[in-house]
Design a protein around this motif. Structure first.
Motif, PDB file in Angstrom:
ATOM      1  N   ASP A  27       0.826  -1.217   0.000  1.00 32.23           N
ATOM      2  CA  ASP A  27       0.000   0.000   0.000  1.00 32.23           C
ATOM      3  C   ASP A  27       0.856   1.261   0.000  1.00 32.23           C
ATOM      4  N   ASP A  28       1.915   1.282   0.814  1.00 30.97           N
ATOM      5  CA  ASP A  28       2.763   2.473   0.872  1.00 30.97           C
ATOM      6  C   ASP A  28       3.573   2.657  -0.413  1.00 30.97           C
ATOM      7  N   PHE A  29       4.055   1.565  -0.974  1.00 29.03           N
ATOM      8  CA  PHE A  29       4.841   1.674  -2.200  1.00 29.03           C
ATOM      9  C   PHE A  29       3.973   2.110  -3.373  1.00 29.03           C
ATOM     10  N   VAL A  30       2.741   1.649  -3.416  1.00 25.31           N
ATOM     11  CA  VAL A  30       1.801   2.096  -4.446  1.00 25.31           C
ATOM     12  C   VAL A  30       1.630   3.610  -4.390  1.00 25.31           C
ATOM     13  N   THR A  31       1.555   4.145  -3.183  1.00 25.05           N
ATOM     14  CA  THR A  31       1.319   5.579  -3.012  1.00 25.05           C
ATOM     15  C   THR A  31       2.561   6.413  -3.285  1.00 25.05           C
ATOM     16  N   SER A  32       3.729   5.953  -2.798  1.00 26.35           N
ATOM     17  CA  SER A  32       4.921   6.811  -2.808  1.00 26.35           C
ATOM     18  C   SER A  32       5.938   6.478  -3.896  1.00 26.35           C
ATOM     19  N   ALA A  33       5.923   5.254  -4.411  1.00 25.83           N
ATOM     20  CA  ALA A  33       6.937   4.762  -5.351  1.00 25.83           C
ATOM     21  C   ALA A  33       8.326   4.754  -4.731  1.00 25.83           C
ATOM     22  N   GLN A  34       8.390   4.791  -3.391  1.00 26.28           N
ATOM     23  CA  GLN A  34       9.662   4.766  -2.676  1.00 26.28           C
ATOM     24  C   GLN A  34       9.748   3.506  -1.821  1.00 26.28           C
ATOM     25  N   PRO A  35      10.945   2.914  -1.701  1.00 26.77           N
ATOM     26  CA  PRO A  35      11.096   1.731  -0.835  1.00 26.77           C
ATOM     27  C   PRO A  35      10.595   2.012   0.576  1.00 26.77           C
ATOM     28  N   VAL A  36      10.049   0.981   1.205  1.00 25.81           N
ATOM     29  CA  VAL A  36       9.422   1.122   2.524  1.00 25.81           C
ATOM     30  C   VAL A  36      10.333   0.493   3.563  1.00 25.81           C
ATOM     31  N   GLY A  37      10.648   1.270   4.620  1.00 23.71           N
ATOM     32  CA  GLY A  37      11.530   0.794   5.683  1.00 23.71           C
ATOM     33  C   GLY A  37      10.777   0.398   6.932  1.00 23.71           C
ATOM     34  N   SER A  38      11.485  -0.254   7.838  1.00 21.98           N
ATOM     35  CA  SER A  38      10.859  -0.747   9.070  1.00 21.98           C
ATOM     36  C   SER A  38      10.357   0.391   9.947  1.00 21.98           C
TER      37      SER A  38
END
Length: 339
Positions: free
Chosen positions: A15-26
């Motif tokens: 969901d976060d990557f769909v929105t931001s196109a940025q890798p998601v961290g812990s």
């Protein structure tokens, strides 16, 4: 089988990557209100998800992005339809409220609306017009030497042909011709129209209208059109706005594919009556390896079907697109099967 904790983490990352196109961290995940475990625990679970093939690590960040396998799992097991805003639903419904709209215009406007709402590329495959049956003939004079023949089919398709009228061809000749054509050809599929005109209608027309031959030669062209459903585009260049497609080679391959209508027919025609989602390599085409395609059929009468395909990056907002697509295809089916 993934644990509940892994399921939560995978869903947040997609969901976060769909929105931001940025890798998601812990750390980003741990800030979610509904996430109750520590960044260290999240990092361990992310490592396990990567080992299982659901996540990938980029070279530029310690964060993760979904893999093709991760997207497939998300689509198959975690996808929940999104609630569409009232103004967006009204925008979709507006096209179906127009009176006396032709099928081609309805499909074209539907493609444009979907591309606007999703920001992706929409392709609509119209039904095979050659299977449409003649509903009505009209001949409208333009000048003393020319007229336009209008053929309306049972599914709202309209064929227009410019006719050359012989000298002395009177309004009464036109009226006789229209009456005979409607009497003999109503209910005939377009793919059979050439033969019916030449074998049946022409002989009768000659008996009642002496100079009918010239006019009929123009009408014989109506059955020589395309033999597959027409393709309509909405937002054809929208993919240029996606960060994944700033690579000129990628976008060039995709644009080249969109110019090859025969390939699009085979690529995007649904295999069954449900919504289908193909991700990356599942599309079996090099130009589509960074794309996801969501397709859905819509009915046109009892036996014919068209299809809607929405093309976006694999980082597509699947839950939103599926909901919008389902709403549009149901609306199209209702509008195009009305008596």
């Amino acid at each position: 089988m993934l644990t509940n904790r892994q399921l939560q983490i995978l869903q947040v990352i997609v969901d976060d990557f769909v929105t931001s196109a940025q890798p998601v961290g812990s750390r980003q995940i741990s800030k979610k209100d509904w996430i109750t475990f520590s960044p260290a625990t999240i990092r361990n679970e992310m490592a396990d998800l990567e080992e299982l093939g659901f996540l990938e690590k980029t070279h530029t960040s310690s964060g993760r992005v979904p893999s093709e396998k991760g997207y497939r799992f998300y689509v198959d097991h975690l996808l929940q339809p999104q609630i569409i805003q009232a103004d967006e639903a009204n925008q979709i419904q507006s096209v179906f409220k127009q009176q006396m709209i032709e099928m081609e215009q309805l499909i074209r406007e539907s493609a444009n609306i979907l591309s606007e709402l999703t920001t992706y590329t929409t392709i609509l495959l119209g039904p095979d017009v050659q299977q449409h049956k003649v509903k009505k003939f009209q001949i409208v004079p333009l000048t003393e030497q020319s007229a336009v023949a209008i053929i309306v089919t049972d599914n709202g398709h309209v064929e227009n042909r410019l006719l050359t009228l012989p000298n002395g061809f009177s309004p009464s000749d036109i009226e006789k011709m229209v009456n005979i054509l409607n009497d003999r050809l109503t209910g005939v599929p377009l793919q059979e129209l050439h033969l019916k005109l030449e074998v049946e209608a022409l002989e009768i027309l000659k008996q009642h209208v002496k100079t009918a031959d010239t006019v009929i030669q123009s009408l014989l062209n109506v059955s020589t059109g395309q033999k597959e459903g027409k393709i309509y585009y909405g937002g054809k260049t929208n993919m240029l706005n996606q960060p994944e497609f700033h690579d000129l080679n990628k976008i060039r391959m995709l644009m080249d594919l969109m110019d090859k209508e025969s390939q699009l027919q085979s690529l995007f025609k649904p295999k069954d009556k449900g919504i289908q989602i193909r991700i990356g390599s599942e599309n079996n085409h090099m130009a589509m390896e960074n794309c996801s395609v969501i397709t859905a059929p819509f009915s046109v009468g009892e036996e014919q079907y068209g299809a809607i395909a929405i093309i976006g990056p694999t980082r597509m907002d699947y839950k939103r697109v599926v909901t919008l697509l389902d709403m549009m295809r149901n609306g199209l089916s209702r509008a195009l099967t009305k008596p």
